[in-house]
Design an enzyme around this catalytic site. Structure first.
Site, PDB file in Angstrom:
ATOM      1  N   HIS A 141       2.951  -3.598  13.648  1.00 45.47           N
ATOM      2  CA  HIS A 141       1.596  -3.595  13.068  1.00 45.47           C
ATOM      3  C   HIS A 141       0.585  -4.449  13.844  1.00 45.47           C
ATOM      4  O   HIS A 141      -0.424  -4.853  13.260  1.00 45.47           O
ATOM      5  CB  HIS A 141       1.631  -4.105  11.613  1.00 45.47           C
ATOM      6  CG  HIS A 141       2.321  -3.196  10.650  1.00 45.47           C
ATOM      7  ND1 HIS A 141       3.676  -2.999  10.628  1.00 45.47           N
ATOM      8  CD2 HIS A 141       1.839  -2.442   9.632  1.00 45.47           C
ATOM      9  CE1 HIS A 141       4.010  -2.174   9.663  1.00 45.47           C
ATOM     10  NE2 HIS A 141       2.929  -1.809   9.039  1.00 45.47           N
ATOM     11  N   GLY A 183       2.562   1.868  15.256  1.00 43.31           N
ATOM     12  CA  GLY A 183       3.201   2.716  14.251  1.00 43.31           C
ATOM     13  C   GLY A 183       2.297   2.995  13.074  1.00 43.31           C
ATOM     14  O   GLY A 183       2.504   3.967  12.350  1.00 43.31           O
ATOM     15  N   HIS A 204       4.534   8.935   6.395  1.00 45.24           N
ATOM     16  CA  HIS A 204       3.874   7.851   5.654  1.00 45.24           C
ATOM     17  C   HIS A 204       2.419   8.223   5.342  1.00 45.24           C
ATOM     18  O   HIS A 204       1.620   8.459   6.249  1.00 45.24           O
ATOM     19  CB  HIS A 204       3.937   6.592   6.513  1.00 45.24           C
ATOM     20  CG  HIS A 204       3.581   5.339   5.807  1.00 45.24           C
ATOM     21  ND1 HIS A 204       2.276   4.907   5.679  1.00 45.24           N
ATOM     22  CD2 HIS A 204       4.349   4.424   5.175  1.00 45.24           C
ATOM     23  CE1 HIS A 204       2.263   3.757   5.007  1.00 45.24           C
ATOM     24  NE2 HIS A 204       3.512   3.441   4.693  1.00 45.24           N
ATOM     25  N   GLU A 260       7.446   6.109   1.749  1.00 48.14           N
ATOM     26  CA  GLU A 260       6.059   6.122   1.221  1.00 48.14           C
ATOM     27  C   GLU A 260       5.342   7.344   1.758  1.00 48.14           C
ATOM     28  O   GLU A 260       4.202   7.265   2.226  1.00 48.14           O
ATOM     29  CB  GLU A 260       5.323   4.840   1.640  1.00 48.14           C
ATOM     30  CG  GLU A 260       6.096   3.574   1.309  1.00 48.14           C
ATOM     31  CD  GLU A 260       5.292   2.285   1.504  1.00 48.14           C
ATOM     32  OE1 GLU A 260       4.682   2.122   2.571  1.00 48.14           O
ATOM     33  OE2 GLU A 260       5.253   1.467   0.562  1.00 48.14           O
ATOM     34  N   GLU A 262       0.680   5.775  -3.544  1.00 44.87           N
ATOM     35  CA  GLU A 262       0.299   4.390  -3.292  1.00 44.87           C
ATOM     36  C   GLU A 262      -1.219   4.225  -3.367  1.00 44.87           C
ATOM     37  O   GLU A 262      -1.974   5.080  -2.894  1.00 44.87           O
ATOM     38  CB  GLU A 262       0.806   3.993  -1.899  1.00 44.87           C
ATOM     39  CG  GLU A 262       0.557   2.539  -1.570  1.00 44.87           C
ATOM     40  CD  GLU A 262       1.014   2.181  -0.147  1.00 44.87           C
ATOM     41  OE1 GLU A 262       1.862   2.902   0.411  1.00 44.87           O
ATOM     42  OE2 GLU A 262       0.521   1.172   0.386  1.00 44.87           O
ATOM     43  N   CYS A 314      -3.120   2.342  -1.699  1.00 46.06           N
ATOM     44  CA  CYS A 314      -3.675   2.372  -0.340  1.00 46.06           C
ATOM     45  C   CYS A 314      -3.839   3.801   0.168  1.00 46.06           C
ATOM     46  O   CYS A 314      -4.754   4.085   0.952  1.00 46.06           O
ATOM     47  CB  CYS A 314      -2.765   1.610   0.631  1.00 46.06           C
ATOM     48  SG  CYS A 314      -2.945  -0.173   0.519  1.00 46.06           S
ATOM     49  N   CYS A 340      -0.665  -5.183   0.497  1.00 44.82           N
ATOM     50  CA  CYS A 340      -1.699  -4.337   1.096  1.00 44.82           C
ATOM     51  C   CYS A 340      -2.644  -3.750   0.056  1.00 44.82           C
ATOM     52  O   CYS A 340      -3.857  -3.664   0.288  1.00 44.82           O
ATOM     53  CB  CYS A 340      -1.052  -3.214   1.902  1.00 44.82           C
ATOM     54  SG  CYS A 340       0.166  -2.252   0.985  1.00 44.82           S
ATOM     55  N   CYS A 341      -2.105  -3.316  -1.094  1.00 41.96           N
ATOM     56  CA  CYS A 341      -2.947  -2.609  -2.066  1.00 41.96           C
ATOM     57  C   CYS A 341      -4.012  -3.501  -2.695  1.00 41.96           C
ATOM     58  O   CYS A 341      -5.178  -3.100  -2.767  1.00 41.96           O
ATOM     59  CB  CYS A 341      -2.084  -1.949  -3.131  1.00 41.96           C
ATOM     60  SG  CYS A 341      -1.041  -0.619  -2.474  1.00 41.96           S
TER      61      CYS A 341
END
Lengths: 621, 621
Positions: free
Chosen positions: B146, B195, B237, B289, B305, B307, B379-380
């Site tokens: 990331h 990624g 994803h 996910e 999700e 996000c 993250c969310c």
């Protein structure tokens, strides 16, 4: 070895169990004759078993033992639990030898036994992972490392081998390991338990085989550790949960422990009424290979691991032996013909890990919808082999003055009932036809009950003896024929096999408004190969589908297909909207037995077919 | 900094984009007034934003930077990508400052900026994980680590901060990092890509902000690396896939690259017609996910999700800006009111990671059905905050001689159209009522088009000016009012808001035979709190349900509930069978907006309600 050692006991040996309504018969007492199951067992034995040993060799699983027993200089390969894969192969071979002599297989098995036996430590411990520089990790992570699980499979293989051959070379290894484990674990000694139940049932069976109560106590200790008697719902990893139930059932059969039984009944209800597929598969989630919430039964994304179906069958069989209740045996049959059998190809050497009830044919990979000869986690292939080679052991049962016919398959049983030798010969083309002819031949005229399971689906079933008028056989019951039997007495059972449109509980959302086609013990599915002009997943069935079964010699090794009136409904233009009634195109569709799907290349498949009446009810304003 | 720097641009700055049908407006040009969105934004700003920074402090996320910038002796904490969590919080704060001055928040943000800026390396690199003894691992595993994703979030935060304050202290950091990355990666230099897409859109926006083409080229390079132009279906994803689409859309807006557009259109169709929930949520699978197969849209086990909903909204907005097609903006609205907004509690400080469309209320844990203030992978929450604080930027758009009203919310826009300053004042109680009153006030009489989005669901909608007779406003269109506007001209739009029973495509199996209730942009659900006498997941709705909406000031902060005639169907005794018609008990049921569920303790919940007509059609023989 104990006094009550009985080297020809069956899948389990509950002959001396205080809580056994039905006694398993020795597999060697059953002669299996050509019919449905031989068509499946023969390819598995001839092709599947040797190929699987080849894969175990190629992937280093046998060499893992030779590293230790012969000092072979190879790296240890495969997952931490892969010893169990070889043990399951050995158990499969041993079961096979129980019903069919085979010198080559016998020698092959002996050779593998040598490899295994030579890897056992001085203290009795045996695990190829926790050896050498990993020896100090022994029992370091019981939750994860499958050590006791592997031990359980070793013990089961050893018992099957002993029952097949009367030889104790592998059983001695298992007993040494079991004694070592019993000396390490238990109250006042080391605590802890394996993350993957399996050893429980193995220990009970070792107790049954040797008479040594230590093993039964150890099983009780393990069940206590996982607080089995407190369980009420099936949760988590499906294979683990169901193996625990098998161990619980075996333990109850020997001890009559009330708390264990209370748990078993509650768990069975939860599984059968809320958490099992129409195929008998269990464990719906990919995440954790686990049970979902009640009625969480996705079809396309069904996990329904083959091993979980096997675990469920083993559990159902044990519940049946304890109670003699036909519903347990109905579940066993359902699993064997559907959720289990789909796990192996018609060729006997390709396997499914997951068993979806719907497929686009496009899900690939280790957990995909294509059969494979081997998996990196190859638990299912070896489990399939040991199960299919033990089928003869499920056909019959015995009781006090009783002979039970549990499954229908051309075969011959030789047994002693009330001191008299009795031969039962079963002729049938089941499951394609519902007729079963029995020839009962006691050595001399003898009174006993012939107990025939009439499956719950078998509406309008009848029975007759020696040409008498047919009388009703009630579905979902045990038909008890109590009389003095003489040489060559005949009994005919005619099981009703109407084509059924099964509906699911409305909370099983993916099945809502849909029907699954079934006939006899077989669940059917639509496969694209048989319906080339349509996308089978766009088909709709009507309640008035005029379904017709037809046996086709040339299809899938000989199966009854079912054709019916179907419709292709026009696709709405959008994913969501307020649709009017759909446009419908009539077609005739063809369904095949679910177990036979995915044997003709990649294909789309569907078990639960939307009902026209539900579509129309939902669509029109 | 480039010539065309525009420090008051909006969520995106497409003012100079060759492919922009609608131009985003500066958030600072929008005055948001009390209404639906302020009721959601105010708690988020007042409570959610500070609490979240508190959690970021408590979990060491800010200290990760201070370790480097101040030499603070603490261990580096959190997942490899957790720098991005702070960046998203900073972007949220910066968006908030664009529409509402707040000295405290401003100072807090500046202080965090100091912490971040001080952690930047000499070469411009900035990542708290790959520092110290891990510095040598930099760019070692782009697929997993990331690094470029974090860089993207830094850049986005910096741009939002610059647009809020005109200050370049954070933007300078971002530019230095971007220049460093551009010097490392690219054709003829280092290959590889992250990624997790995200940097693509950040780079385009940095190009828009600075005018430096290197960044646009870098975005193009990244899209090439992932072969974006070859994509046709949404796979894997969900957040990653949709962020890539955002980057692709931004890149297309600047370059008009045909292959990119072809991919975008195909991907949009795949998502919207086959792989999105009725709430606008995407990504149905827990495993990875990820997107599932077409129509694979489980409800109880929806991942969806938060996000991913945000990513989908960002993508929808970009597609709308490029095309001016109202369907994209309908999707944006659908996501914002449903799939996105369900991700934050009414209190503004508790979040959902997954967004099921059915719940027993019993799924707990990090990916369960209970709101949490913090997630280990958080993250969310930060993504929710940056999205909700950017809402004012989505309400209006501009075109050549056009003012677009994209979302309906009490607010005021000040803009320059064809050289004339125009003020648009919007009054509405949307989404509870369909009436929208607009007061149009150009400085001097001016001709331009007022473009009003009429949502596709808005049957029987009308519009009128200054008390004229109502005229039809066609659902799913842009209503264009082209005239010379004068001071305080009035336009009234009356959007039809019938209660709808939405049906899904029959291939969406979990929705088959079911209806989802909707009114206006809101999807509704049944929650146990409002239906205490029944298990809501056993309820059945009829096509003749006589639904009625009623605004309740005292419920869930003020919502319109919908009551309707429902039935409780008797439960079949078994999981599978051939049931007759069900016994039905009549009840009156109450539904609430989906976004407001799970705000009153643990509860069961249901969006897709089985239809009585489907149940009866499926059941009876």
């Amino acid at each position: 070895m104990g006094e009550n050692m009985e080297c020809h006991a069956g899948i389990v040996d509950n002959a001396s169990s205080p809580r056994a309504r039905v006694l398993a018969v020795p597999i060697s007492a059953v002669e299996i004759r050509p019919g449905f199951w031989t068509n499946r067992m023969d390819p598995a034995r001839r092709k599947g078993l040797p190929r699987l040993l080849g894969h175990l060799e190629d992937h280093g699983v046998v060499d893992n033992f030779r590293r230790i027993s012969q000092g072979k200089e190879v790296p240890r390969k495969g997952p931490v639990f892969t010893d169990s894969d070889l043990y399951k192969w050995m158990e499969a071979a041993a079961f096979s030898l129980q019903w069919r002599a085979d010198d080559n297989l016998d020698q092959l098995l002996e050779s593998v036994i040598d490899d295994v036996a030579g890897a056992q430590g001085e203290d009795g411990y045996l695990n190829t992972y926790f050896s050498g520089d990993k020896a100090n990790l022994r029992f370091g992570n019981l939750e994860r490392d499958h050590e006791l699980y592997c031990a359980g499979h070793l013990i089961q293989a050893a018992i099957a081998h002993y029952r097949a051959t009367g030889r104790t070379n592998l059983l001695d290894v298992a007993v040494r390991f079991a004694d070592y484990l019993a000396s390490v674990f238990g109250e006042g000694r080391r605590g802890g338990f394996c993350g993957h139940p399996e050893l429980e049932m193995a220990m009970v069976e070792l107790y049954r085989t040797t008479g040594k109560e230590t093993y039964l106590d150890f099983a009780g200790y393990l069940l206590d550790q996982i607080k089995f008697h407190e369980r009420r719902t099936m949760e988590g990893h499906a294979v683990r949960a169901a193996y625990a139930c098998c161990g619980g059932a075996d333990y109850f059969a020997e001890t009559g422990n009330g708390g264990t039984w209370e748990a078993l009944v509650s768990l069975w209800t939860d599984m059968s009424a809320r958490k099992s597929y129409v195929t008998g598969g269990i464990g719906s989630r990919y995440v954790g290979e686990a049970f979902g919430e009640p009625y969480e039964l996705p079809n396309l994304r069904a996990y329904a691991e083959t091993c979980a179906a096997i675990a469920n069958a083993m559990w159902a069989w044990r519940m049946f032996l304890i109670t003699g209740e036909p519903s347990y045996c109905d579940m066993l049959e359902n699993i064997l013909y559907n959720g289990f059998l789909a796990g192996v190809s018609l060729s006997g050497d390709r396997y499914f890990y997951v068993n979806p009830l719907e497929s686009s044919g496009e899900a690939t990979g280790e957990r995909g919808h294509r059969r494979r000869e081997w998996y990196d986690c190859t638990c299912c292939p070896t489990n399939v082999q040991r199960t299919i080679s033990s089928i003869p052991g499920y056909i019959y049962g015995l009781g006090k003055g009783e002979v039970w016919i549990c499954l229908y398959q051309a075969s011959r049983l030789e047994a002693e009932i009330s001191g008299t030798r009795v031969i039962i010969e079963q002729e049938t083309e089941y499951p394609w036809k519902g007729r079963v002819d029995l020839l009962v031949s006691p050595e001399k005229p003898t009174s006993f009950q012939l107990c025939l399971r009439v499956p719950a689906w078998a509406r309008d079933s009848t029975w007759s003896t020696d040409g008498s008028d047919p009388r009703e056989a009630r579905p979902g019951s045990i038909l008890r024929l109590d009389r003095e039997w003489r040489q060559e007495d005949k009994v005919s059972l005619e099981l009703g096999m109407p084509i059924r449109l099964i509906r699911a509980h409305p909370r099983a959302r993916e099945d809502f408004g849909c029907a699954a086609i079934a006939r006899g013990p077989l669940v059917y599915c639509l496969e694209s190969v048989d319906n080339p002009d349509v996308e089978v997943r766009d088909l709709v069935i009507s309640r008035e589908a005029r379904p017709a079964a037809e046996f086709r010699e040339d299809t899938l090794g000989g199966v009854s297909t079912i054709s019916f009136d179907a419709f292709v409904a026009s696709s709405p233009g959008t994913l969501y909207g307020e649709p009017g009634g759909p446009d419908l195109k009539s077609v005739r569709a063809t369904a095949i037995p679910y177990y036979a799907w995915a044997n003709r290349g990649g294909s789309s498949m569907l078990v639960w077919i939307p009902l026209l009446e539900a579509l129309e009810g939902a669509s029109r304003r």
